[in-house]
Design an enzyme around this catalytic site. Structure first.
Site, PDB file in Angstrom:
ATOM      1  N   GLY A 135       0.850  -1.178   0.000  1.00 60.12           N
ATOM      2  CA  GLY A 135       0.000   0.000   0.000  1.00 60.12           C
ATOM      3  C   GLY A 135       0.888   1.231   0.000  1.00 60.12           C
ATOM      4  N   GLN A 361     -19.849  16.260  18.270  1.00 57.91           N
ATOM      5  CA  GLN A 361     -19.887  16.647  19.676  1.00 57.91           C
ATOM      6  C   GLN A 361     -20.858  17.806  19.899  1.00 57.91           C
ATOM      7  OE1 GLN A 361     -18.186  14.781  21.778  1.00 57.91           O
ATOM      8  NE2 GLN A 361     -18.888  15.857  23.613  1.00 57.91           N
ATOM      9  N   GLU A 388      -4.185   7.562  -0.977  1.00 53.07           N
ATOM     10  CA  GLU A 388      -3.194   8.375  -1.694  1.00 53.07           C
ATOM     11  C   GLU A 388      -2.098   8.905  -0.769  1.00 53.07           C
ATOM     12  OE1 GLU A 388      -4.260  10.756  -5.048  1.00 53.07           O
ATOM     13  OE2 GLU A 388      -6.358  10.214  -4.815  1.00 53.07           O
TER      14      GLU A 388
END
Length: 408
Positions: A135, A361, A388
């Site tokens: 990756g 939140q 990416e």
């Protein structure tokens, strides 16, 4: 060279408003449905094609904007609408950038139009680089491309993963190793034309976010493509490999590979996507804080909420500034001497994760439900720090650049 400016011209403002209208009227109303369905939103892509957003002409117009602001402006507005649907609309662009960055004029003219199709027959394209064991470590690619000189064909074998539009694309751009001994310097990019035998879709991933965007494995089993499908051509590849071998023997400077050239060009664009998602979440939180009352007054009257919103607004604005600077530098050929492209992607992606979390939140329990969009935005934002180039990889690039040392 265009001077750097933060002021959009009249034409850019018109395009921005047009895109914002499409995002508000077409993308947002469809966002929750396609997120739940986890399917490619073909009707929305077709609508984008009908109005000219999903097209080679529009993409090229923004890509070659002399100010560099065309692409980040477009990405921000579309991803403000919804990240999953927007990625389905712009995902083809990564494959197109791969061809633009590495291909000949003939290859650009031949293949990019086939990536988009037309409004009556929409197509998509896929850029295939990552692998199950490679990756962030692009040097570890196992997909091989072997040249059959007798037939002037390249034979591709391997498995790609995390490919946007993988397997459903009309055109696949595949990064493969032609000389494993050179590591990432021995990579090249290939076009796999529509209907090529041996290419198939593997596992389709069920994802945490951007669920309206198709992500899958692509399996290459003795895939044969003509010699003309090697991006840049064999003569250019042979010259590059010869230089890389010579420099490897001499211990010289590294040579950039095809995949990294594509990612460097697209990093500010990914940052702009993150800005769009962060801005959307901030706006929802701001509107909610103005209307939601607790203890007899709007919750924005409380510093605890107001200060959070101030920080959110500041972070979004700072992220946009960094993205626009990097985009202007890229289009005007200014080198990223301080890794400004990676800086923009890093800061914007981290901002998107933080701001969408703050939005939840502020909305409290409502923010945690699918009745409000910030829950989806928070799930979507997680991808920006991963694809990416992870945040860790961006920090590695930045630290190496500013220090001049081979930090590992």
């Amino acid at each position: 060279m265009a001077e750097f400016t933060m002021e959009l011209n009249d034409e850019q403002k018109e395009v921005r408003d047009w895109l914002h209208g499409f995002a508000a009227d077409v993308i947002r109303p469809a966002a929750a449905e396609w997120d739940e369905r986890e399917e490619t939103p073909w009707p929305v892509i077709q609508e984008a094609a009908k109005v000219g957003i999903y097209s080679l002409d529009f993409y090229a117009q923004q890509y070659f904007d002399a100010t560099g602001l065309g692409i980040p402006m477009a990405m921000e507005e579309l991803f403000w609408g919804d990240a999953g649907i927007a990625l389905s609309i712009v995902g083809t662009g990564l494959a197109a950038v791969g061809v633009l960055a590495n291909g000949t004029e003939e290859q650009i003219g031949t293949w990019i139009p086939q990536m988009y199709g037309d409004p009556s027959d929409v197509k998509v394209a896929a850029f295939c680089s990552s692998e199950p064991d490679a990756g962030s470590d692009v040097a570890s690619l196992r997909t091989r491309a072997v040249y059959d000189e007798a037939k002037d064909e390249w034979v591709l074998n391997g498995t790609k993963t995390w490919a946007t539009n993988g397997g459903i694309a009309n055109v696949h751009v595949v990064v493969a190793s032609v000389d494993p001994g050179l590591g990432s310097k021995g990579h090249a990019s290939f076009i796999v034309p529509p209907g090529t035998p041996g290419l198939s879709q593997g596992q389709k991933f069920k994802k945490h976010g951007i669920r309206a965007s198709h992500t899958a494995e692509v399996v290459l089993d003795n895939v044969r493509v003509p010699g003309s499908c090697l991006l840049g051509g064999k003569e250019k590849l042979d010259e590059r490999l010869a230089r890389a071998r010579e420099k490897a023997r001499a211990g010289g400077e590294r040579v950039k590979n095809a995949a990294m050239a594509t990612f460097e060009a697209s990093r500010p664009a990914v940052g702009a996507m993150a800005v769009g998602t962060a801005r959307a979440a901030y706006e929802v939180a701001l509107d909610y804080a103005k209307t939601r009352e607790q203890f007899g007054r709007p919750i924005i009257d409380n510093q605890g909420v107001a200060f959070q919103l101030a920080d959110m607004a500041t972070s979004v604005d700072a992220a946009r500034l960094m993205v626009w600077r990097a985009s202007w530098m890229a289009i005007n050929g200014k080198p990223f001497t301080a890794a400004e492209g990676s800086m923009s992607k890093l800061f914007a992606s981290e901002t998107a994760k933080k701001v969408t979390g703050q939005a939840i939140q502020i909305l409290g329990g409502n923010g945690y439900t699918r009745e409000y969009p910030v829950e989806r935005m928070h799930r979507d934002a997680a991808i920006y720090t991963i694809f990416e180039g992870t945040s860790e990889i961006q920090r590695l690039v930045i630290s190496r650049t500013v220090s001049g040392l081979p930090i590992r």
